[in-house]
Design an enzyme around this catalytic site. Structure first.
Site, PDB file in Angstrom:
ATOM      1  N   GLY A  35       6.081  30.195  25.155  1.00 42.01           N
ATOM      2  CA  GLY A  35       6.989  29.495  24.232  1.00 42.01           C
ATOM      3  C   GLY A  35       7.739  30.478  23.365  1.00 42.01           C
ATOM      4  O   GLY A  35       7.888  30.290  22.163  1.00 42.01           O
ATOM      5  N   ARG A  62      12.332  30.912  21.436  1.00 39.57           N
ATOM      6  CA  ARG A  62      12.885  30.673  20.091  1.00 39.57           C
ATOM      7  C   ARG A  62      11.723  30.444  19.121  1.00 39.57           C
ATOM      8  O   ARG A  62      10.558  30.483  19.512  1.00 39.57           O
ATOM      9  CB  ARG A  62      13.801  29.443  20.107  1.00 39.57           C
ATOM     10  CG  ARG A  62      13.112  28.179  20.566  1.00 39.57           C
ATOM     11  CD  ARG A  62      13.991  26.948  20.444  1.00 39.57           C
ATOM     12  NE  ARG A  62      13.227  25.773  20.861  1.00 39.57           N
ATOM     13  CZ  ARG A  62      13.172  25.321  22.108  1.00 39.57           C
ATOM     14  NH1 ARG A  62      13.869  25.930  23.056  1.00 39.57           N
ATOM     15  NH2 ARG A  62      12.438  24.272  22.398  1.00 39.57           N
ATOM     16  N   TYR A  67       0.353  14.331  19.351  1.00 34.83           N
ATOM     17  CA  TYR A  67       0.394  15.724  18.874  1.00 34.83           C
ATOM     18  C   TYR A  67      -0.927  16.097  18.173  1.00 34.83           C
ATOM     19  O   TYR A  67      -1.506  17.164  18.429  1.00 34.83           O
ATOM     20  CB  TYR A  67       1.574  15.894  17.920  1.00 34.83           C
ATOM     21  CG  TYR A  67       1.848  17.304  17.478  1.00 34.83           C
ATOM     22  CD1 TYR A  67       2.504  18.203  18.317  1.00 34.83           C
ATOM     23  CD2 TYR A  67       1.473  17.754  16.207  1.00 34.83           C
ATOM     24  CE1 TYR A  67       2.780  19.505  17.904  1.00 34.83           C
ATOM     25  CE2 TYR A  67       1.741  19.048  15.795  1.00 34.83           C
ATOM     26  CZ  TYR A  67       2.401  19.915  16.645  1.00 34.83           C
ATOM     27  OH  TYR A  67       2.664  21.205  16.239  1.00 34.83           O
ATOM     28  N   ALA A 124      -3.853  14.780  18.595  1.00 32.11           N
ATOM     29  CA  ALA A 124      -4.925  14.868  19.600  1.00 32.11           C
ATOM     30  C   ALA A 124      -4.822  16.193  20.355  1.00 32.11           C
ATOM     31  O   ALA A 124      -5.835  16.850  20.612  1.00 32.11           O
ATOM     32  CB  ALA A 124      -4.829  13.693  20.575  1.00 32.11           C
ATOM     33  N   LYS A 126      -3.558  19.052  19.340  1.00 33.64           N
ATOM     34  CA  LYS A 126      -3.894  20.223  18.517  1.00 33.64           C
ATOM     35  C   LYS A 126      -5.376  20.224  18.117  1.00 33.64           C
ATOM     36  O   LYS A 126      -5.998  21.282  18.004  1.00 33.64           O
ATOM     37  CB  LYS A 126      -2.989  20.276  17.282  1.00 33.64           C
ATOM     38  CG  LYS A 126      -1.509  20.511  17.611  1.00 33.64           C
ATOM     39  CD  LYS A 126      -1.281  21.827  18.361  1.00 33.64           C
ATOM     40  CE  LYS A 126       0.192  22.119  18.558  1.00 33.64           C
ATOM     41  NZ  LYS A 126       0.435  23.384  19.292  1.00 33.64           N
ATOM     42  N   ILE A 133       6.735  25.098   9.152  1.00 31.58           N
ATOM     43  CA  ILE A 133       7.454  26.346   9.418  1.00 31.58           C
ATOM     44  C   ILE A 133       8.872  25.978   9.852  1.00 31.58           C
ATOM     45  O   ILE A 133       9.061  25.074  10.667  1.00 31.58           O
ATOM     46  CB  ILE A 133       6.752  27.151  10.542  1.00 31.58           C
ATOM     47  CG1 ILE A 133       5.244  27.307  10.268  1.00 31.58           C
ATOM     48  CG2 ILE A 133       7.422  28.502  10.733  1.00 31.58           C
ATOM     49  CD1 ILE A 133       4.843  28.091   9.051  1.00 31.58           C
TER      50      ILE A 133
HETATM   51  P1  NAP Z   1      10.097  25.336  19.243  1.00 33.85           P
HETATM   52  O1  NAP Z   1      11.075  26.063  18.395  1.00 33.85           O
HETATM   53  O2  NAP Z   1      10.421  23.953  19.684  1.00 33.85           O
HETATM   54  O3  NAP Z   1       9.739  26.252  20.520  1.00 33.85           O
HETATM   55  C1  NAP Z   1       8.867  25.770  21.512  1.00 33.85           C
HETATM   56  C2  NAP Z   1       8.749  26.805  22.603  1.00 33.85           C
HETATM   57  O4  NAP Z   1       7.877  26.298  23.618  1.00 33.85           O
HETATM   58  C3  NAP Z   1      10.068  27.119  23.270  1.00 33.85           C
HETATM   59  O5  NAP Z   1      10.126  28.508  23.538  1.00 33.85           O
HETATM   60  C4  NAP Z   1       9.990  26.335  24.578  1.00 33.85           C
HETATM   61  O6  NAP Z   1      10.732  26.949  25.624  1.00 33.85           O
HETATM   62  C5  NAP Z   1       8.514  26.461  24.887  1.00 33.85           C
HETATM   63  N1  NAP Z   1       8.050  25.459  25.840  1.00 33.85           N
HETATM   64  C6  NAP Z   1       8.074  24.114  25.733  1.00 33.85           C
HETATM   65  N2  NAP Z   1       7.546  23.541  26.819  1.00 33.85           N
HETATM   66  C7  NAP Z   1       7.182  24.546  27.658  1.00 33.85           C
HETATM   67  C8  NAP Z   1       6.592  24.591  28.949  1.00 33.85           C
HETATM   68  N3  NAP Z   1       6.244  23.488  29.617  1.00 33.85           N
HETATM   69  N4  NAP Z   1       6.384  25.815  29.524  1.00 33.85           N
HETATM   70  C9  NAP Z   1       6.734  26.950  28.870  1.00 33.85           C
HETATM   71  N5  NAP Z   1       7.285  26.959  27.644  1.00 33.85           N
HETATM   72  C10 NAP Z   1       7.504  25.776  27.041  1.00 33.85           C
HETATM   73  O7  NAP Z   1       8.675  25.220  18.509  1.00 33.85           O
HETATM   74  P2  NAP Z   1       8.060  26.063  17.274  1.00 33.85           P
HETATM   75  O8  NAP Z   1       8.333  25.319  16.026  1.00 33.85           O
HETATM   76  O9  NAP Z   1       8.426  27.498  17.368  1.00 33.85           O
HETATM   77  O10 NAP Z   1       6.499  25.852  17.576  1.00 33.85           O
HETATM   78  C11 NAP Z   1       5.747  26.788  18.307  1.00 33.85           C
HETATM   79  C12 NAP Z   1       4.285  26.364  18.267  1.00 33.85           C
HETATM   80  O11 NAP Z   1       3.846  26.251  16.924  1.00 33.85           O
HETATM   81  C13 NAP Z   1       4.025  25.005  18.924  1.00 33.85           C
HETATM   82  O12 NAP Z   1       2.804  25.021  19.612  1.00 33.85           O
HETATM   83  C14 NAP Z   1       3.936  24.061  17.738  1.00 33.85           C
HETATM   84  O13 NAP Z   1       3.176  22.920  18.017  1.00 33.85           O
HETATM   85  C15 NAP Z   1       3.285  24.967  16.699  1.00 33.85           C
HETATM   86  N6  NAP Z   1       3.528  24.560  15.324  1.00 33.85           N
HETATM   87  C16 NAP Z   1       4.789  24.553  14.796  1.00 33.85           C
HETATM   88  C17 NAP Z   1       4.962  24.173  13.468  1.00 33.85           C
HETATM   89  C18 NAP Z   1       6.302  24.168  12.827  1.00 33.85           C
HETATM   90  O14 NAP Z   1       6.378  23.785  11.650  1.00 33.85           O
HETATM   91  N7  NAP Z   1       7.369  24.578  13.475  1.00 33.85           N
HETATM   92  C19 NAP Z   1       3.869  23.801  12.707  1.00 33.85           C
HETATM   93  C20 NAP Z   1       2.604  23.814  13.282  1.00 33.85           C
HETATM   94  C21 NAP Z   1       2.442  24.212  14.586  1.00 33.85           C
HETATM   95  P3  NAP Z   1      12.076  26.359  26.296  1.00 33.85           P
HETATM   96  O15 NAP Z   1      13.121  27.320  25.912  1.00 33.85           O
HETATM   97  O16 NAP Z   1      11.771  26.418  27.723  1.00 33.85           O
HETATM   98  O17 NAP Z   1      12.275  24.965  25.759  1.00 33.85           O
END
Ligand code: NAP
Length: 246
Positions: free
Chosen positions: A13, A16, A154, A156, A158, A187
């Site tokens: 992931g 971005r 979500y 479940a 995590k 974030i």
């Molecule tokens: P994001 O900006 O939406 O990025 C998600 C990433 O996951 C993207 O690079 C996406 O790639 C990739 N992805 C999605 N489905 C995939 C798949 N089947 N195979 C490979 N790659 C895949 O999310 P983020 O906010 O940076 O979050 C990253 C992690 O932190 C997640 O696990 C999220 O649950 C966790 N998190 C985030 C927050 C927050 O506030 N942002 C808070 C708590 C936890 P593509 O380019 O292919 O779409």
């Protein structure tokens, strides 16, 4: 900053948001990095390699698909010679109230957020066990601990990820592999941009440090858990949430 010189990492992931920042910080610490997303991102890999003077490879791979993951990880091990760090970061949201949540909304979130951790960790575990060293860092969420309405899927996924983290930590400890989770709060990324402005303001007011987190706040925590210095920490969930879950 911790030194990861001579080490190699896989970050899922990483096209971005938090994953991209993790890839950059691990590179800044000296590690070679393989960035994974559903599509290959050669420009990102090129930029990270040039900026930090390390090797950075990019792969397109659905992290919930065993075949794709096994094949991709095999290529990465061949390219780097070894992999020391796995960051299971890929994740999605499909929020909705329970009574309106469709089967694919539930299944996709469990598959991409939870099954992927099983599939990716299993694909690398033998390699790490053979080398008797490794760092696995799983991206949980505050919503896997103290959650909210509209996130049954979500939450479940995590909470399940935290369960895998603790079980894997027990299983791999004697092989020199640590397994920890990070639970970010709010974030600023594309994922949180989807939220209504008033929801964001409500959360901001509830966060003790009174600000949203940055992807780098999470990435520095990953760098620490990936370092040799964190050798005695395993099976833990580290909150990076501005005190939200204090
Ligand atoms: P994001 O900006 O939406 O990025 C998600 C990433 O996951 C993207 O690079 C996406 O790639 C990739 N992805 C999605 N489905 C995939 C798949 N089947 N195979 C490979 N790659 C895949 O999310 P983020 O906010 O940076 O979050 C990253 C992690 O932190 C997640 O696990 C999220 O649950 C966790 N998190 C985030 C927050 C927050 O506030 N942002 C808070 C708590 C936890 P593509 O380019 O292919 O779409």
């Amino acid at each position: 900053m911790f030194s990861l010189k001579g080490k190699s990492a896989i970050v899922t992931g990483a096209s971005r948001g938090i994953g991209l920042e993790i890839a950059k910080v691990l590179a800044e610490c000296g590690a070679n990095v393989a960035v994974i997303a559903t599509r290959e991102n050669p420009d990102i890999a090129q930029e990270i390699a040039n900026t930090y003077n390390i090797r950075c490879l990019s792969y397109g791979c659905d992290v919930s698909d065993s075949e794709q993951v096994n094949e991709t990880f095999k290529k990465i091990i061949e390219e780097f010679g070894a992999v020391d760090i796995l960051v299971n970061n890929a994740g999605i949201t499909r929020d909705g109230l329970m009574m309106r949540m469709k089967d694919p909304d539930f299944d996709d979130v469990i598959r991409i957020n939870l099954r992927s951790v099983f599939v990716c960790t299993r694909a690398l575990a033998r390699h790490m066990m053979g080398r008797r060293q490794g760092r696995i860092i799983n991206m949980a969420s505050i919503n896997g601990i103290r959650t909210q309405a509209g996130q049954a899927n979500y939450a479940a996924s995590k909470a399940g990820l935290i369960g895998i983290t603790k079980s894997n930590a027990m299983e791999f400890a004697s092989r020199g592999i640590t397994v920890n989770a990070i639970a970010p709060g709010f974030i600023q990324t594309a994922m949180t941009e989807k939220l209504a402005a008033e929801t964001v303001e409500k959360y901001k007011a509830a966060i003790p440090v009174q600000d949203l987190g940055k992807p780098s706040d999470v990435a520095y925590a990953v760098a620490f858990l990936a370092s040799d210095e964190a050798r005695y920490i395993t099976g833990q969930v580290l909150g990076v949430d501005g005190g939200l879950n204090a």
